[in-house]
Design a protein around this motif. Sequence first.
Motif, short mmCIF file in Angstrom:
data_model
loop_
_atom_site.label_atom_id
_atom_site.label_comp_id
_atom_site.label_asym_id
_atom_site.label_seq_id
_atom_site.Cartn_x
_atom_site.Cartn_y
_atom_site.Cartn_z
N GLU A 123 0.84 -1.20 0.00
CA GLU A 123 0.00 0.00 0.00
C GLU A 123 0.87 1.26 0.00
O GLU A 123 0.56 2.24 -0.67
N ALA A 124 1.99 1.20 0.73
CA ALA A 124 2.89 2.36 0.79
C ALA A 124 3.45 2.67 -0.60
O ALA A 124 3.43 3.82 -1.04
N ILE A 125 3.95 1.66 -1.27
CA ILE A 125 4.54 1.88 -2.60
C ILE A 125 3.47 2.36 -3.58
O ILE A 125 3.70 3.27 -4.38
N GLU A 126 2.30 1.76 -3.50
CA GLU A 126 1.19 2.17 -4.39
C GLU A 126 0.83 3.64 -4.14
O GLU A 126 0.58 4.40 -5.08
N THR A 127 0.81 4.02 -2.88
CA THR A 127 0.45 5.40 -2.53
C THR A 127 1.44 6.38 -3.13
O THR A 127 1.05 7.39 -3.75
N ILE A 128 2.72 6.09 -2.98
CA ILE A 128 3.74 7.00 -3.51
C ILE A 128 3.66 7.06 -5.03
O ILE A 128 3.65 8.15 -5.63
N ALA A 129 3.57 5.90 -5.66
CA ALA A 129 3.53 5.86 -7.13
C ALA A 129 2.31 6.64 -7.65
O ALA A 129 2.40 7.38 -8.64
N SER A 130 1.20 6.50 -6.97
CA SER A 130 -0.02 7.20 -7.42
C SER A 130 0.16 8.70 -7.31
O SER A 130 -0.26 9.46 -8.20
N LYS A 131 0.76 9.14 -6.24
CA LYS A 131 0.97 10.59 -6.04
C LYS A 131 1.88 11.13 -7.14
O LYS A 131 1.64 12.20 -7.70
N ILE A 132 2.93 10.39 -7.43
CA ILE A 132 3.87 10.87 -8.45
C ILE A 132 3.22 10.87 -9.81
O ILE A 132 3.32 11.84 -10.58
#
Lengths: 805, 97
Positions: free
Chosen positions: A119-128
Motif C-alpha cells: 500500500e505504501a509503494i502504491e500510494t507514492i507511485a499514485s501521487k507521483i
Amino acid sequence: MLTVDRRTFVKASAMAAAAAAASGSNRAFALTVLNNQPEGSPLKWQKAPCRFCGTGCHVMVGTENGRVVAIQGDQKAEVNKGLLCVKGYHVGLALYGKDRLTTPMLRKNGKMVPISWEEAIETIASKIKANPKGFALYGSGQWTIGEGFAGNKFMKAGLGSNQIDGNPRLCMSSAVTGFLSTFGVDEPPGVYDDIEACDVAIMWGNNMAEMHPVLFSRLVDRRTRGEKVTIIDMTTRRTRTSDLADHVLYFKPHGDLAIANGIAHLMVKSDKYDKDFVAKHCNFRKLGPKPDEKSPPDMLGVPMTFEEFAAAVEPYTPEKVEELSGVPADKIRMLGELFMRRDIRINSFWCMGMNQHTRGTAINCIVHGIHLMSGHFGKPGDAATSLTGQPSACGTVREVGTLCHLLPGGRLVANAEHRKEAEELWNVPEGRIGAKPGYHTVEMFKRFNTPTDQGGDITTLWVQVTNPGQTLPNLNRNFRAKKDLADKFMIVSDVYPTATTELADLILPSAMWVEKNGMYGNSERRTQQWFKMVSPPGEARDDCWQLIAVSRRLMDLGMEGMKGKDGKWIFHTTDKAGKEVPIWDWAHYYDVNVDERLFEEYRPFSTKKHKNLAPYQEYVKSRGLRWPVVEQPDGSWRETRWRFSEFDDPYVAKGKGFQFYHSVSKDDKALIWFRPHEHPPEMPDNDYPFWLCTGRVLEHWHSGSMTRRIPQLHRAMPKAYVEMNKADATRLGIRNNEVVTVKSRRGEIELPVWIGGRGDPKPGEVFVPFFDEGKLINLVTLDEYDPYSKQPDYKKCAVTIVRKG
Amino acid sequence: MAISGLVVTLSEDPAGAAALTVLNSEPRLTLGERFGRRVAVVAETPSARDDRELFDELRAMPGITQVDVTYVHLDTEPAVSELSQQGPLVEEPRAHR
C-alpha cells in the motif's frame, strides 16, 4: 551475562586494541586467551566506516546472534588508527533505540495507521503519477553512494525531473562553490596526511576538538611525541579547541572575510608571496557586473591583473581589519608573517563557520587564494582543508551529483554535452534529462510550504535519511506551514520518529548503517565500503529498495520514463546467467548485491573530472581509497593523495610541477580571487541586540535523532542550552541555569542559560546547539543564503534574550 | 557489564606519575603496556553508565592529559532495561500522535 571465559576473552580483546593504539604502530598484539575462547567463537568482526561524521573513521563491528554487541576502533584504518571519539565508540547502540520505526504508516483521518509496504509503494507511485512535475525528492549526505545514485537516476533519468536536492545544501555547498571557483573542480586537493606534516594549523571558525575530534587528536597527539605544532584558533567564541590553541583570535561575524584580505594585503605590501608559483600557476579574478537586478554576478567572474588585485586589497590594512573583524592589528600581522614564511607548512581547516555563511563562496575562495598566493599549497602540510560534517556529503551528494543542478561526476544539468553524456551512460533517450536546474533546498521547502494556488508548485515531497523538520532555517516558514496545507503530501523514510515525521503523511521505516550494504565518501576523498551485518528490525527496509520499488510500480503504471532506450526498466538487473532478478520484490533484493551493481554503473561517470573510482571489490579489500584511483600496470590500484601536484597526481603532465587541469580560465591555472568584506544581512540592533550562533556539541551528531537514543550520550548532554557571556548575564540579571526566551524576528524558544560552560561567547553573542528536538533553535534562525551556493547562514542572526516573568 | 579498552596519556610533570599510581590501585582498571606517556588500560564496570562515569573521572584526573577509547563491549540488554526504568528517552513516538 558474560561467562568467565567470555569475559576474559573480551578483556583480552580490549587490551589488545588499546595496546595497539597506544603503541602507535602496526604491531599485532596477541590475544593470549585466543586459544581458550569458547567453542563457536561468539563474535564476528567486520569493518565499516562510522555512521556519524565526515571524518570517516573506521570501526570494527562485533556481532553476535544477529545484534551488534561490540565496537572497536579499526587499527588498520589510516584515518583513525584504532581510535574513536565518544560518539564512535557508541555507534553500535544507534541501532537499538526503543522507538525504532518498524512499520509503514499512513495518516488517515489525522491518525497514523500501520499499512503494508504494498500500500505504501502504491500510494507514492499514485501521487507521483498524478503530478510528476510537483514531486520532489530530498536526500542526504547520509545516503549511501548507491542510494544517492539510485535517487538521482530515478529523478533525472527516469522522471526527467531535476527536483532533487540534498541536505549538504545546508552544510557543504559553499565549500563546493569555493572549490569550483578556484580549481574548476570540487573537493580538497589535500588529505588528512597534511595534519601530521604541518607546522601551523589554523582553524577558521572551526571547533575541531568537538566536531572532528579524532582528527584533532591526530594534531594534538603530535605534541605528546615532542613535535612542535602551532595551533591558531580563529573563532567567535571560546571552545574546547581554544583550550588547546597557542593563539586564540576572536573575530566578529563576517570578520573572516576581512582577515583573509588582510593577509593578502600584507603579502602584497611586503612583496613576499610565492611569485614563481603565482606566475606559473595562478590567475587573479574578480566578480563582474550583474546580468540583471535580481541575479548576482556570474560565479566564475572576470579576469583581473595583479595590479588590480593589489589595489583591491590595499584598504585591508591591519588596522582596518581590526576595525572590521575585532582581531588586533598585531595578530593580523602575525598571520601575515606566517603566510609569508617559506620555511613552514600551514594547514587551514574549516567547516560550518565558513560554509554556513551568506558570503560562504567568497570566504572559501579567498582562503584558497591566500594559500595559493603564499605557495602554502600542494605539499604535505601545506593545504586548505574543508572538513565535512556528514559521512557521505562528498561521496554521495557532491560526487554522485544529487543536487538540483548537478549530474554524476561533476556534470551540470545546464550543460548540453554533460546531459548527453549522462543520457548515454544511463542508456536513456536523448532529451530525457531536463536542462533547467530544480529548486535548491530552501526554495524547495518554501514551495512545498506555500499553498498550491499561491505558487506552491511542489505538492509531494519525499524525504530520505535526513531531518529537515529540525535542520531547516526559519522552520515556521520553511517547514511547519505544511501542517495547514491539506493537499500537500510528505513521505518520510527514516529510522526513528523525528520533528520531520511529526508532519509526515506517510512514514517508511528504513534500515540503517550495517543493516544494509553501503558505501560512503569522506572529507578526504576516501570512498569506503561495508557489508550488511545484521537485519533491520520489523518491516524496515533499505532506502534504496524503496526508491527502486516505486520506480518499478511507476513503470507498471505506464510511465515511460522508467524505461531506458532499450525498453527495459531503468533498474533492470540480472544474475550471472543473464536472468532478470526482481529486485523490486524485497524477498529478492539481496539475491544480488544491488549496492555493487549501482556502484559499478556509477563508476564510468567518475572519470570526466578525474575523480576516478576503483572497482567495488578494491573497496571491499581496503579501508577506503582516495580518488582519483588509477589502475597500475601490475593490476593494482593506486590512490592519489595530493591532487594537482606532479609528485603524486598521475594526471599532472610531466614537468608541469602543478597543473589545475580543470582550470576555470582553461589554462591549467587556479584562480586567486578578490572578494570584499561585507556585513551580514541581519545585524544586532536595539530590538534584537545579540548575535546568535548555532552549532553542534561533541556528544551529539547533528539533529540528535540517533545519538539522543544512546543513553550514555544522552546523559552526557541531555538538553540544549543558551551560552551567554558572564558580563552580559550579570548586566541583565540572569543567573546560570535560569530559563530565558531566545527570540528573533522569526520565532522564539525557551532555553536554560549556561554561563562559563563548555563554550564562552564574547559579549553581545549567544550560542545554542541544535541537537535537541525539544528545543528547535531553527525556529529562530535566518534563512538568508549565499547567492551562489544557496547555503543558509546558521551562524549569525539577531536575537534578544528575554527573562521570564 | 561494560568493558572498554582505553589509551590514557599521562602528563610529563610529577602529576603524571601520581596519576599512574592512582590508576594502578583502581580496582575497575587493568593496566597494560606503557609506550612513553601512553598506557593501555582496560576498564571493567557493572554498566554502561558506570563506564561513562569512570571515563569522565579519568579525563578530569590531574596528571592525565587525554583519554582515548579504542574498544567498547557492552551487554546491550542492561542499557535497554536502564531506559525502561527511567521512562522513555523521548516522548511517545511522534508517528502515533
